[in-house]
Enzyme design. Structure first.
Site, PDB file in Angstrom:
ATOM      1  N   HIS A 239       0.830  -1.217   0.000  1.00 59.40           N
ATOM      2  CA  HIS A 239       0.000   0.000   0.000  1.00 59.40           C
ATOM      3  C   HIS A 239       0.865   1.270   0.000  1.00 59.40           C
ATOM      4  O   HIS A 239       0.866   2.036  -0.948  1.00 59.40           O
ATOM      5  CB  HIS A 239      -0.911   0.015   1.235  1.00 59.40           C
ATOM      6  CG  HIS A 239      -1.767  -1.185   1.392  1.00 59.40           C
ATOM      7  ND1 HIS A 239      -2.765  -1.504   0.513  1.00 59.40           N
ATOM      8  CD2 HIS A 239      -1.783  -2.159   2.340  1.00 59.40           C
ATOM      9  CE1 HIS A 239      -3.366  -2.611   0.905  1.00 59.40           C
ATOM     10  NE2 HIS A 239      -2.784  -3.033   2.010  1.00 59.40           N
TER      11      HIS A 239
HETATM   12  C1  BDR Z   1      -3.235   1.196   5.045  1.00 66.19           C
HETATM   13  O1  BDR Z   1      -3.572   0.785   6.355  1.00 66.19           O
HETATM   14  C2  BDR Z   1      -2.425   0.539   7.104  1.00 66.19           C
HETATM   15  O2  BDR Z   1      -2.592  -0.581   7.928  1.00 66.19           O
HETATM   16  C3  BDR Z   1      -1.291   0.413   6.119  1.00 66.19           C
HETATM   17  O3  BDR Z   1      -0.073   0.828   6.697  1.00 66.19           O
HETATM   18  C4  BDR Z   1      -1.718   1.292   4.982  1.00 66.19           C
HETATM   19  O4  BDR Z   1      -1.318   2.632   5.193  1.00 66.19           O
HETATM   20  C5  BDR Z   1      -3.832   0.211   4.053  1.00 66.19           C
HETATM   21  O5  BDR Z   1      -5.223   0.193   4.178  1.00 66.19           O
END
Ligand code: BDR
Ligand code: CA
Length: 310
Positions: A239
């Site tokens: 992500h």
């Molecule tokens: C996002 O949520 C967090 O747990 C991760 O670091 C990322 O920024 C993904 O949905």
């Protein structure tokens, strides 16, 4: 001249990889890390930010502790996805220093205030609390933001059917930020979830052999098998690294302008990103929303760049 960026983060497995990718890239000058509560409580995340900077040999990089809670109701953290310490099975040596004495929001405001128009790119990898508070306290600093690149949202949620973690964790902040008139690029789950860590991709990074490459490979590897034989933590989607990769290599992504609003409340829709692809509301576009990515290109970029680190 390198592009000046500030990374607002809640590290986090994928945040850690994103920070390392940025620190490994000579086109970027990372001015500082501002930390926000999200994946875990604030204090352990500040420790992780300091530890990741030191892993990269950057004990000089300032780290600022920010908001310890969202503007509204506190939601569950993401320890289930990131492990109790936030970095999966990676336990970096504890940092040798404390965070900077200034609050992250003060740092954001003062740094933007001292910058030329369009001088700084903000990379938002966590809930948007710090950035919203900065823009509430000092709206006049907005013109200094060249681009605010946000990991969040998407057409299907990962916390609820409708909402992605970062926006769900502080929808009030997210709603304020999307209404603030700054140039936003949104990197949603529709993109980031296609950038998955296959064993081959992780092996290519491990082969680089440096301590940071091994750390990235460990971060991206699935956790050990649980009771039912499946990994406790399946291979992470990249992500947050997609935010940094977009700043480095926008040609790896495609997207389009749209109006984005964030649902603040709703029995089923709290934190949902409502993207008006068809212009039904006649509200002007306030973001460029990424739609596709060259996933192989992202892993190639990461493997190449991480070789620059110790
Ligand atoms: C996002 O949520 C967090 O747990 C991760 O670091 C990322 O920024 C993904 O949905
Ligand atoms: Ca994050």
């Amino acid at each position: 001249m390198p592009r000046s960026i500030i990374i607002d983060t809640d590290p986090g497995i994928d945040d850690a990889v994103a920070i390392l990718l940025a620190l490994a890239s000579p086109q970027l000058e990372v001015l500082g890390l501002t930390v926000v509560a999200g994946n875990l409580a604030l204090a352990p995340l500040v420790g992780n930010a300091l530890a990741v900077a030191e892993l990269a040999g950057r004990a000089d990089l300032p780290v600022y502790a920010g908001c310890p809670r969202p503007m509204g109701e506190v939601q569950q953290n993401a320890a289930a996805a990131h492990g109790e310490g936030g970095l999966g099975d990676l336990i970096p040596p504890p940092a040798s220093r404390a965070p900077h004495a200034a609050h992250a929001v003060t740092y954001l405001i003062e740094t933007l205030r001292g910058a030329a128009p369009g001088g700084i790119t903000l990379c938002a990898l966590g809930p948007l609390t710090n950035i919203a508070v900065a823009l509430i306290m000092a709206p006049e600093v907005a013109p200094a933001i060249a681009e605010l690149v946000i990991m969040g949202g998407g057409s299907r949620g990962n916390v609820t059917p409708a909402a992605e973690f970062n926006l769900h964790a502080d929808p009030v902040a997210a709603s304020l930020v999307f209404a603030a008139g700054v140039p936003i690029t949104l990197v949603p789950l529709d993109v980031t979830e296609t950038v998955k860590s296959t064993p081959e991709r992780v092996a290519a990074i491990r082969r680089v052999g440096t301590r940071c490459a091994l750390a990235v490979a460990d971060l991206l590897s699935p956790g050990p098998p649980g009771d039912k034989g499946a990994p406790v933590r399946p291979a992470m989607a990249m992500h947050d690294p997609c935010v940094i990769a977009y700043v480095l290599a926008p040609e790896l992504f495609a997207g389009a302008a749209a109006n984005v609003t964030i649902e603040i409340a709703g029995d089923f829709t709290r934190g949902m990103s409502v993207i008006d692809w068809r212009g039904r509301t006649a509200r002007p576009a306030n973001a460029r929303v990424l739609q596709t990515v060259d996933a192989a290109g992202i892993y190639q970029l990461l493997a190449e760049r991480v070789a620059n680190l110790p």
